[in-house]
Design a protein around this motif. Structure first.
Motif, PDB file in Angstrom:
ATOM      1  N   ARG A  57      13.990 -11.940 -16.343  1.00 17.21           N
ATOM      2  CA  ARG A  57      14.763 -12.083 -17.582  1.00 17.21           C
ATOM      3  C   ARG A  57      13.968 -12.858 -18.631  1.00 17.21           C
ATOM      4  O   ARG A  57      13.969 -12.502 -19.821  1.00 17.21           O
ATOM      5  N   TYR A  58      13.314 -13.899 -18.187  1.00 16.17           N
ATOM      6  CA  TYR A  58      12.499 -14.692 -19.116  1.00 16.17           C
ATOM      7  C   TYR A  58      11.337 -13.859 -19.650  1.00 16.17           C
ATOM      8  O   TYR A  58      11.063 -13.847 -20.864  1.00 16.17           O
ATOM      9  N   LEU A  59      10.648 -13.139 -18.763  1.00 17.01           N
ATOM     10  CA  LEU A  59       9.511 -12.314 -19.184  1.00 17.01           C
ATOM     11  C   LEU A  59       9.948 -11.263 -20.201  1.00 17.01           C
ATOM     12  O   LEU A  59       9.297 -11.075 -21.236  1.00 17.01           O
ATOM     13  N   ILE A  60      11.027 -10.565 -19.900  1.00 21.79           N
ATOM     14  CA  ILE A  60      11.508  -9.509 -20.794  1.00 21.79           C
ATOM     15  C   ILE A  60      11.859 -10.080 -22.157  1.00 21.79           C
ATOM     16  O   ILE A  60      11.524  -9.513 -23.205  1.00 21.79           O
ATOM     17  N   THR A  61      12.535 -11.223 -22.154  1.00 22.56           N
ATOM     18  CA  THR A  61      12.958 -11.848 -23.409  1.00 22.56           C
ATOM     19  C   THR A  61      11.758 -12.255 -24.254  1.00 22.56           C
ATOM     20  O   THR A  61      11.703 -11.975 -25.467  1.00 22.56           O
ATOM     21  N   MET A  62      10.771 -12.903 -23.646  1.00 23.12           N
ATOM     22  CA  MET A  62       9.613 -13.390 -24.390  1.00 23.12           C
ATOM     23  C   MET A  62       8.731 -12.245 -24.874  1.00 23.12           C
ATOM     24  O   MET A  62       8.221 -12.263 -25.997  1.00 23.12           O
ATOM     25  N   ILE A  63       8.548 -11.227 -24.038  1.00 28.26           N
ATOM     26  CA  ILE A  63       7.694 -10.104 -24.426  1.00 28.26           C
ATOM     27  C   ILE A  63       8.345  -9.301 -25.549  1.00 28.26           C
ATOM     28  O   ILE A  63       7.672  -8.821 -26.464  1.00 28.26           O
ATOM     29  N   ALA A  64       9.663  -9.166 -25.497  1.00 25.71           N
ATOM     30  CA  ALA A  64      10.368  -8.473 -26.586  1.00 25.71           C
ATOM     31  C   ALA A  64      10.255  -9.258 -27.890  1.00 25.71           C
ATOM     32  O   ALA A  64      10.006  -8.680 -28.960  1.00 25.71           O
ATOM     33  N   GLU A  65      10.438 -10.559 -27.814  1.00 24.55           N
ATOM     34  CA  GLU A  65      10.372 -11.393 -29.018  1.00 24.55           C
ATOM     35  C   GLU A  65       9.001 -11.313 -29.659  1.00 24.55           C
ATOM     36  O   GLU A  65       8.877 -11.282 -30.890  1.00 24.55           O
ATOM     37  N   LYS A  66       7.971 -11.239 -28.855  1.00 23.53           N
ATOM     38  CA  LYS A  66       6.601 -11.139 -29.368  1.00 23.53           C
ATOM     39  C   LYS A  66       6.409  -9.883 -30.215  1.00 23.53           C
ATOM     40  O   LYS A  66       5.611  -9.872 -31.155  1.00 23.53           O
ATOM     41  N   ARG A  67       7.172  -8.838 -29.912  1.00 27.63           N
ATOM     42  CA  ARG A  67       7.061  -7.577 -30.645  1.00 27.63           C
ATOM     43  C   ARG A  67       8.150  -7.412 -31.696  1.00 27.63           C
ATOM     44  O   ARG A  67       8.395  -6.313 -32.192  1.00 27.63           O
ATOM     45  N   GLY A  68       8.844  -8.486 -31.990  1.00 27.62           N
ATOM     46  CA  GLY A  68       9.864  -8.433 -33.017  1.00 27.62           C
ATOM     47  C   GLY A  68      11.146  -7.747 -32.590  1.00 27.62           C
ATOM     48  O   GLY A  68      11.914  -7.274 -33.431  1.00 27.62           O
ATOM     49  N   MET A  69      11.405  -7.691 -31.288  1.00 27.97           N
ATOM     50  CA  MET A  69      12.614  -7.064 -30.768  1.00 27.97           C
ATOM     51  C   MET A  69      13.486  -8.124 -30.095  1.00 27.97           C
ATOM     52  O   MET A  69      13.047  -9.248 -29.835  1.00 27.97           O
ATOM     53  N   ILE A  70      14.702  -7.742 -29.812  1.00 27.91           N
ATOM     54  CA  ILE A  70      15.638  -8.628 -29.099  1.00 27.91           C
ATOM     55  C   ILE A  70      16.040  -7.958 -27.794  1.00 27.91           C
ATOM     56  O   ILE A  70      16.540  -6.828 -27.801  1.00 27.91           O
ATOM     57  N   ALA A  71      15.798  -8.617 -26.687  1.00 27.59           N
ATOM     58  CA  ALA A  71      16.264  -8.132 -25.384  1.00 27.59           C
ATOM     59  C   ALA A  71      17.533  -8.903 -25.019  1.00 27.59           C
ATOM     60  O   ALA A  71      17.606 -10.120 -25.218  1.00 27.59           O
TER      61      ALA A  71
END
Length: 301
Positions: A72-86
């Motif tokens: 969950r943490y990985l998905i959230t941080m990787i999405a944020e890096k690309r300007g998305m919201i998980a």
């Protein structure tokens, strides 16, 4: 036990740039899982726009729970890096498919699988290829299903997922009754093969540690008491419908001493603390005045 923490929502992307961004997001998550040794073996687009499931290999319950939280943490941080919201919110959109957390559960005894029929007996009471202990395990899960939902579906929003009857795509895969069957995703408990059972009542908001502990406790209680799960596909009179709201689930948990005892193995007050916390959460939500209420009642005569 494995946990399927799929059906994750991110911002919908329709143009070429968006597709490229999403592909990079999913690829980076897969690479991260494999670098950690989890064995990412499937990445599927789910029913909703921007909704994906990414699976990893099974392991012991505690290890799997650690991986769910880390993912969950990985998905959230990787999405944020690309300007998305998980988000792991169970039902972020009223008209779209919700996000589930499905638990695939198997047992071993001194290294020997417990669930396959041929391992223990030539008899198959319900025709799904499982051992007697496996059916009793399923019986325990069904017996305690209403109380389990307080842990598997722990938010007010959770019950907008399990209560949904249809979505834009035409269906909701969230179970509404505590039934079990073969390789059929409409049931609360699916039996995909003779090695495991899949419990489909949980959602992305669940605490995997509490949920896994409660599920194991419920199943083992079923084995100890030789609970009969009934006929596959049939609704059981003792639990015809899963809780409709969070407070209904909390009340079911309060009345289920077996599941409370599992929670209280950590500390004698954990069960009561959890119930009080979730009851207060429901009342805080219920105290809000929503736009729906204004539109429906403000000018009513």
């Amino acid at each position: 036990m494995t946990a399927d923490d799929g059906d994750n929502h991110a911002q919908p992307c329709y143009d070429a740039r968006g597709v490229t961004r999403m592909f990079g997001h999913l690829s980076e998550i897969s690479e991260a899982m494999n670098a950690l040794g989890w064995g990412n073996y499937a990445n599927d687009h789910e029913d909703g726009n921007g909704q994906f499931e990414q699976n990893f290999h099974y392991d012991e319950a505690l290890i799997t729970a650690d991986r769910v939280v880390t993912l969950r943490y990985l998905i959230t941080m990787i999405a944020e890096k690309r300007g998305m919201i998980a988000t792991f919110m169970p039902k972020p959109f009223a008209d779209r498919t919700g996000s589930g957390l499905h638990f695939h559960i198997s047992l071993t005894s001194e290294g020997t699988p417990v669930f396959p029929r041929e391992t223990h007996s030539a008899q198959d009471a319900h025709g799904l290829g499982l051992s007697e202990d496996a059916y009793h395990f399923v019986g325990g899960l069904l017996e305690h299903a209403n109380a389990l939902q307080a842990l598997l579906a722990p938010t007010v929003n959770s019950y907008k997922r399990t209560g949904a009857v249809a979505t834009t795509s035409g269906a909701s895969w969230a179970p509404r009754t505590a039934t079990y069957g073969g390789n059929d995703r409409t049931h609360y408990i699916r039996v995909p093969d003779d090695q495991r059972v899949e419990l489909r009542g949980g959602d992305g908001a669940a605490n995997p540690y509490l949920a896994a502990s409660a599920l194991i406790g419920a199943g083992l209680d079923g084995i100890e008491k030789k609970k009969d799960p009934g006929t596959p596909g049939d609704e059981r009179e003792s639990s015809p419908c899963l809780p409709l709201t969070l407070v209904d689930a909390v009340e079911a948990l309060e009345a289920d001493q077996t599941i409370l005892d599992v929670l209280n193995t950590v500390d004698p007050g954990v069960g009561r603390y959890y119930n009080n916390l979730k009851r207060e959460e429901f009342y805080q939500y219920h105290a809000q005045v929503t736009d729906w209420e204004i539109q429906r009642y403000l000018t009513a005569i």
